[in-house]
Write a protein that holds these residues in place. Structure first.
Motif, PDB file in Angstrom:
ATOM      1  N   ASP A  52     124.407 121.232  24.844  1.00 31.70           N
ATOM      2  CA  ASP A  52     125.770 121.684  24.581  1.00 31.70           C
ATOM      3  C   ASP A  52     125.926 121.917  23.082  1.00 31.70           C
ATOM      4  O   ASP A  52     125.675 121.009  22.283  1.00 31.70           O
ATOM      5  N   TYR A  53     126.340 123.114  22.714  1.00 31.15           N
ATOM      6  CA  TYR A  53     126.471 123.441  21.293  1.00 31.15           C
ATOM      7  C   TYR A  53     127.431 122.502  20.568  1.00 31.15           C
ATOM      8  O   TYR A  53     127.307 122.280  19.362  1.00 31.15           O
ATOM      9  N   LYS A  54     128.376 121.928  21.288  1.00 30.77           N
ATOM     10  CA  LYS A  54     129.354 121.033  20.663  1.00 30.77           C
ATOM     11  C   LYS A  54     128.690 119.796  20.074  1.00 30.77           C
ATOM     12  O   LYS A  54     129.238 119.174  19.164  1.00 30.77           O
ATOM     13  N   GLU A  55     127.513 119.452  20.576  1.00 19.51           N
ATOM     14  CA  GLU A  55     126.789 118.292  20.060  1.00 19.51           C
ATOM     15  C   GLU A  55     126.287 118.517  18.634  1.00 19.51           C
ATOM     16  O   GLU A  55     125.991 117.564  17.924  1.00 19.51           O
ATOM     17  N   LEU A  56     126.187 119.770  18.210  1.00 19.83           N
ATOM     18  CA  LEU A  56     125.740 120.078  16.850  1.00 19.83           C
ATOM     19  C   LEU A  56     126.858 119.931  15.821  1.00 19.83           C
ATOM     20  O   LEU A  56     126.595 119.717  14.643  1.00 19.83           O
ATOM     21  N   ILE A  57     128.099 120.041  16.276  1.00 17.22           N
ATOM     22  CA  ILE A  57     129.244 119.997  15.361  1.00 17.22           C
ATOM     23  C   ILE A  57     129.272 118.660  14.624  1.00 17.22           C
ATOM     24  O   ILE A  57     129.168 117.597  15.222  1.00 17.22           O
ATOM     25  N   GLY A  58     129.395 118.745  13.313  1.00 14.32           N
ATOM     26  CA  GLY A  58     129.438 117.553  12.478  1.00 14.32           C
ATOM     27  C   GLY A  58     128.072 117.022  12.085  1.00 14.32           C
ATOM     28  O   GLY A  58     127.972 116.125  11.259  1.00 14.32           O
ATOM     29  N   LYS A  59     127.010 117.589  12.672  1.00 18.29           N
ATOM     30  CA  LYS A  59     125.655 117.131  12.360  1.00 18.29           C
ATOM     31  C   LYS A  59     124.894 118.128  11.496  1.00 18.29           C
ATOM     32  O   LYS A  59     123.835 117.804  10.979  1.00 18.29           O
ATOM     33  N   VAL A  60     125.419 119.354  11.388  1.00 16.67           N
ATOM     34  CA  VAL A  60     124.739 120.400  10.625  1.00 16.67           C
ATOM     35  C   VAL A  60     125.711 121.045   9.641  1.00 16.67           C
ATOM     36  O   VAL A  60     126.926 120.955   9.795  1.00 16.67           O
ATOM     37  N   ASP A  61     125.129 121.709   8.648  1.00 19.84           N
ATOM     38  CA  ASP A  61     125.931 122.418   7.652  1.00 19.84           C
ATOM     39  C   ASP A  61     126.206 123.864   8.062  1.00 19.84           C
ATOM     40  O   ASP A  61     127.170 124.466   7.606  1.00 19.84           O
ATOM     41  N   ALA A  62     125.326 124.421   8.892  1.00 22.19           N
ATOM     42  CA  ALA A  62     125.470 125.815   9.320  1.00 22.19           C
ATOM     43  C   ALA A  62     124.821 125.989  10.687  1.00 22.19           C
ATOM     44  O   ALA A  62     123.910 125.238  11.049  1.00 22.19           O
ATOM     45  N   VAL A  63     125.299 126.999  11.418  1.00 21.16           N
ATOM     46  CA  VAL A  63     124.757 127.296  12.745  1.00 21.16           C
ATOM     47  C   VAL A  63     124.594 128.804  12.889  1.00 21.16           C
ATOM     48  O   VAL A  63     125.492 129.564  12.533  1.00 21.16           O
ATOM     49  N   SER A  64     123.452 129.215  13.416  1.00 25.43           N
ATOM     50  CA  SER A  64     123.275 130.603  13.843  1.00 25.43           C
ATOM     51  C   SER A  64     123.628 130.649  15.317  1.00 25.43           C
ATOM     52  O   SER A  64     123.066 129.898  16.114  1.00 25.43           O
ATOM     53  N   ILE A  65     124.553 131.524  15.671  1.00 24.09           N
ATOM     54  CA  ILE A  65     124.913 131.707  17.074  1.00 24.09           C
ATOM     55  C   ILE A  65     124.273 133.015  17.513  1.00 24.09           C
ATOM     56  O   ILE A  65     124.674 134.092  17.077  1.00 24.09           O
ATOM     57  N   VAL A  66     123.243 132.887  18.351  1.00 29.17           N
ATOM     58  CA  VAL A  66     122.424 134.035  18.716  1.00 29.17           C
ATOM     59  C   VAL A  66     122.469 134.194  20.237  1.00 29.17           C
ATOM     60  O   VAL A  66     121.531 133.848  20.946  1.00 29.17           O
ATOM     61  N   VAL A  67     123.603 134.679  20.708  1.00 27.30           N
ATOM     62  CA  VAL A  67     123.795 134.849  22.148  1.00 27.30           C
ATOM     63  C   VAL A  67     124.259 136.279  22.421  1.00 27.30           C
ATOM     64  O   VAL A  67     124.907 136.896  21.577  1.00 27.30           O
ATOM     65  N   PRO A  68     123.931 136.803  23.598  1.00 23.24           N
ATOM     66  CA  PRO A  68     124.372 138.159  23.915  1.00 23.24           C
ATOM     67  C   PRO A  68     125.880 138.203  24.149  1.00 23.24           C
ATOM     68  O   PRO A  68     126.482 137.216  24.563  1.00 23.24           O
ATOM     69  N   THR A  69     126.456 139.335  23.862  1.00 24.21           N
ATOM     70  CA  THR A  69     127.877 139.525  24.128  1.00 24.21           C
ATOM     71  C   THR A  69     128.024 140.585  25.213  1.00 24.21           C
ATOM     72  O   THR A  69     127.227 141.521  25.281  1.00 24.21           O
ATOM     73  N   PRO A  70     129.020 140.423  26.062  1.00 25.88           N
ATOM     74  CA  PRO A  70     129.192 141.404  27.146  1.00 25.88           C
ATOM     75  C   PRO A  70     129.679 142.746  26.630  1.00 25.88           C
ATOM     76  O   PRO A  70     130.197 142.902  25.600  1.00 25.88           O
TER      77      PRO A  70
END
Length: 70
Positions: A52-70
């Protein structure tokens, strides 16, 4: 800097690889809806795997979100 990658399909794997090669960056974790894929990429780049991406919140300084969009 600690970073995470959300979505480690073909393009997200490149994000993880590049982050792992930057000396100032720690690839902290990866997340994907395909748990086996996330586990494989996390193992390849010595990172943690999250379901779950929410588990990364507060543990990292930055996130790449690399998911397809409809």
């Amino acid at each position: 800097m600690k970073v995470g990658v959300v979505g480690v399909g073909s393009l997200g794997q490149h994000h993880a690889r590049v982050y792992s090669q930057i000396p100032e960056v720690e690839l902290f974790g990866v997340c994907d809806v395909d748990k086996k894929r996330a586990e494989k990429i996390a193992k390849n780049f010595n990172a943690q795997q999250f379901s779950d991406y929410k588990e990364l919140i507060g543990k990292v300084d930055a996130v790449s979100i690399v998911v397809p969009t409809p």
